[in-house]
Write a protein that holds these residues in place. Structure first.
Motif, PDB file in Angstrom:
ATOM      1  N   ILE A 140       0.844  -1.202   0.000  1.00  0.00           N
ATOM      2  CA  ILE A 140       0.000   0.000   0.000  1.00  0.00           C
ATOM      3  C   ILE A 140       0.871   1.240   0.000  1.00  0.00           C
ATOM      4  CG2 ILE A 140      -1.660   1.369   1.346  1.00  0.00           C
ATOM      5  CD1 ILE A 140      -2.920  -1.318   2.212  1.00  0.00           C
ATOM      6  N   ALA A 141       1.906   1.245   0.813  1.00  0.00           N
ATOM      7  CA  ALA A 141       2.827   2.391   0.851  1.00  0.00           C
ATOM      8  C   ALA A 141       3.513   2.548  -0.502  1.00  0.00           C
ATOM      9  CB  ALA A 141       3.857   2.208   1.957  1.00  0.00           C
ATOM     10  N   TYR A 142       3.851   1.433  -1.142  1.00  0.00           N
ATOM     11  CA  TYR A 142       4.482   1.497  -2.460  1.00  0.00           C
ATOM     12  C   TYR A 142       3.560   2.179  -3.467  1.00  0.00           C
ATOM     13  CZ  TYR A 142       6.364   0.260  -6.948  1.00  0.00           C
ATOM     14  OH  TYR A 142       6.844   0.334  -8.226  1.00  0.00           O
ATOM     15  N   PHE A 143       2.324   1.706  -3.548  1.00  0.00           N
ATOM     16  CA  PHE A 143       1.360   2.302  -4.477  1.00  0.00           C
ATOM     17  C   PHE A 143       1.128   3.777  -4.138  1.00  0.00           C
ATOM     18  CE2 PHE A 143      -0.398  -2.115  -5.281  1.00  0.00           C
ATOM     19  CZ  PHE A 143      -0.039  -2.148  -6.612  1.00  0.00           C
ATOM     20  N   ARG A 144       1.076   4.074  -2.861  1.00  0.00           N
ATOM     21  CA  ARG A 144       0.844   5.442  -2.422  1.00  0.00           C
ATOM     22  C   ARG A 144       1.999   6.353  -2.847  1.00  0.00           C
ATOM     23  NH1 ARG A 144       2.169   7.910   1.953  1.00  0.00           N
ATOM     24  NH2 ARG A 144       2.824   6.098   3.152  1.00  0.00           N
ATOM     25  N   HIS A 145       3.220   5.887  -2.643  1.00  0.00           N
ATOM     26  CA  HIS A 145       4.397   6.672  -3.037  1.00  0.00           C
ATOM     27  C   HIS A 145       4.479   6.837  -4.550  1.00  0.00           C
ATOM     28  CE1 HIS A 145       6.359   7.273   0.829  1.00  0.00           C
ATOM     29  NE2 HIS A 145       5.990   6.042   1.139  1.00  0.00           N
ATOM     30  N   SER A 183      -9.742  -5.208   6.868  1.00  0.00           N
ATOM     31  CA  SER A 183     -10.892  -6.034   6.500  1.00  0.00           C
ATOM     32  C   SER A 183     -11.008  -5.995   4.981  1.00  0.00           C
ATOM     33  CB  SER A 183     -12.172  -5.481   7.139  1.00  0.00           C
ATOM     34  OG  SER A 183     -12.491  -4.213   6.559  1.00  0.00           O
ATOM     35  N   ALA A 184     -11.817  -6.864   4.434  1.00  0.00           N
ATOM     36  CA  ALA A 184     -12.029  -6.874   2.979  1.00  0.00           C
ATOM     37  C   ALA A 184     -12.604  -5.531   2.530  1.00  0.00           C
ATOM     38  CB  ALA A 184     -12.956  -8.016   2.587  1.00  0.00           C
ATOM     39  N   HIS A 185     -13.481  -4.977   3.333  1.00  0.00           N
ATOM     40  CA  HIS A 185     -14.101  -3.680   3.011  1.00  0.00           C
ATOM     41  C   HIS A 185     -13.054  -2.558   3.021  1.00  0.00           C
ATOM     42  CE1 HIS A 185     -17.219  -0.666   2.718  1.00  0.00           C
ATOM     43  NE2 HIS A 185     -16.740  -0.063   3.789  1.00  0.00           N
ATOM     44  N   GLU A 186     -12.188  -2.545   4.019  1.00  0.00           N
ATOM     45  CA  GLU A 186     -11.131  -1.532   4.096  1.00  0.00           C
ATOM     46  C   GLU A 186     -10.154  -1.680   2.933  1.00  0.00           C
ATOM     47  OE1 GLU A 186     -10.793  -0.870   8.914  1.00  0.00           O
ATOM     48  OE2 GLU A 186      -9.785  -2.588   7.993  1.00  0.00           O
ATOM     49  N   LEU A 187      -9.809  -2.910   2.617  1.00  0.00           N
ATOM     50  CA  LEU A 187      -8.889  -3.171   1.511  1.00  0.00           C
ATOM     51  C   LEU A 187      -9.473  -2.671   0.196  1.00  0.00           C
ATOM     52  CD1 LEU A 187      -6.144  -4.509   0.905  1.00  0.00           C
ATOM     53  CD2 LEU A 187      -7.398  -6.606   0.440  1.00  0.00           C
ATOM     54  N   GLU A 188     -10.745  -2.908  -0.016  1.00  0.00           N
ATOM     55  CA  GLU A 188     -11.419  -2.450  -1.235  1.00  0.00           C
ATOM     56  C   GLU A 188     -11.446  -0.928  -1.305  1.00  0.00           C
ATOM     57  OE1 GLU A 188     -12.842  -3.000  -4.855  1.00  0.00           O
ATOM     58  OE2 GLU A 188     -12.466  -4.713  -3.553  1.00  0.00           O
ATOM     59  N   ARG A 189     -11.701  -0.284  -0.195  1.00  0.00           N
ATOM     60  CA  ARG A 189     -11.728   1.189  -0.168  1.00  0.00           C
ATOM     61  C   ARG A 189     -10.349   1.779  -0.463  1.00  0.00           C
ATOM     62  NH1 ARG A 189     -15.674   2.799   4.783  1.00  0.00           N
ATOM     63  NH2 ARG A 189     -15.339   4.879   3.929  1.00  0.00           N
ATOM     64  N   ILE A 190      -9.321   1.190   0.118  1.00  0.00           N
ATOM     65  CA  ILE A 190      -7.950   1.657  -0.134  1.00  0.00           C
ATOM     66  C   ILE A 190      -7.588   1.429  -1.592  1.00  0.00           C
ATOM     67  CG2 ILE A 190      -5.520   1.202   0.367  1.00  0.00           C
ATOM     68  CD1 ILE A 190      -6.404   0.647   3.297  1.00  0.00           C
ATOM     69  N   ALA A 191      -7.900   0.248  -2.105  1.00  0.00           N
ATOM     70  CA  ALA A 191      -7.586  -0.075  -3.499  1.00  0.00           C
ATOM     71  C   ALA A 191      -8.272   0.902  -4.450  1.00  0.00           C
ATOM     72  CB  ALA A 191      -8.016  -1.508  -3.819  1.00  0.00           C
ATOM     73  N   ASN A 192      -9.540   1.180  -4.218  1.00  0.00           N
ATOM     74  CA  ASN A 192     -10.267   2.128  -5.062  1.00  0.00           C
ATOM     75  C   ASN A 192      -9.625   3.509  -5.006  1.00  0.00           C
ATOM     76  OD1 ASN A 192     -12.124   0.249  -5.955  1.00  0.00           O
ATOM     77  ND2 ASN A 192     -13.615   0.733  -4.365  1.00  0.00           N
ATOM     78  N   ALA A 193      -9.226   3.933  -3.827  1.00  0.00           N
ATOM     79  CA  ALA A 193      -8.598   5.243  -3.667  1.00  0.00           C
ATOM     80  C   ALA A 193      -7.262   5.315  -4.402  1.00  0.00           C
ATOM     81  CB  ALA A 193      -8.407   5.557  -2.186  1.00  0.00           C
ATOM     82  N   LEU A 194      -6.570   4.181  -4.496  1.00  0.00           N
ATOM     83  CA  LEU A 194      -5.274   4.135  -5.176  1.00  0.00           C
ATOM     84  C   LEU A 194      -5.383   3.814  -6.664  1.00  0.00           C
ATOM     85  CD1 LEU A 194      -3.207   2.224  -2.477  1.00  0.00           C
ATOM     86  CD2 LEU A 194      -2.932   4.625  -3.149  1.00  0.00           C
ATOM     87  N   GLY A 195      -6.568   3.401  -7.095  1.00  0.00           N
ATOM     88  CA  GLY A 195      -6.746   3.057  -8.499  1.00  0.00           C
ATOM     89  C   GLY A 195      -6.162   1.715  -8.890  1.00  0.00           C
ATOM     90  N   VAL A 196      -6.129   0.787  -7.937  1.00  0.00           N
ATOM     91  CA  VAL A 196      -5.653  -0.576  -8.196  1.00  0.00           C
ATOM     92  C   VAL A 196      -6.714  -1.542  -7.698  1.00  0.00           C
ATOM     93  CG1 VAL A 196      -3.220   0.072  -8.017  1.00  0.00           C
ATOM     94  CG2 VAL A 196      -4.405  -0.748  -5.990  1.00  0.00           C
TER      95      VAL A 196
END
Length: 82
Positions: free
Chosen positions: A4-9, A40-53
């Motif tokens: 996540i930090a990698y994608f964020r950077h 959680s799966a929900h948190e992971l999905e929200r982070i992924a959507n925010a990062l575009g992955v």
């Protein structure tokens, strides 16, 4: 470095901005990146959507390279195939 930090950077997004885009607290994002909290799966999905992955890319640690191939790349690929 956590994926996540990698994608964020790679996207020049700070933790606070990622938290805002994903609707999570910055402390939650920080804890996840430091491996102190499993999302959680929900948190992971929200982070992924925010990062575009995809959440799958994050869950499996896959890094997606977003660049076009150049003539040099094509030449190098051809050399490897031969």
């Amino acid at each position: 470095m956590h994926v996540i930090a990698y994608f964020r950077h790679e996207r020049n997004i700070g933790q606070t901005a990622l938290a805002r885009k994903s609707g999570l607290r910055q402390t939650v994002v920080s804890l996840i990146e430091r491996g102190r909290l499993s999302p959680s799966a929900h948190e992971l999905e929200r982070i992924a959507n925010a990062l575009g992955v995809s959440a799958d890319d994050i869950a499996h640690g896959r890094v997606v390279f977003e660049r076009t191939t150049t003539q040099e790349d094509n030449t190098a690929i051809g050399a490897v195939r031969d």
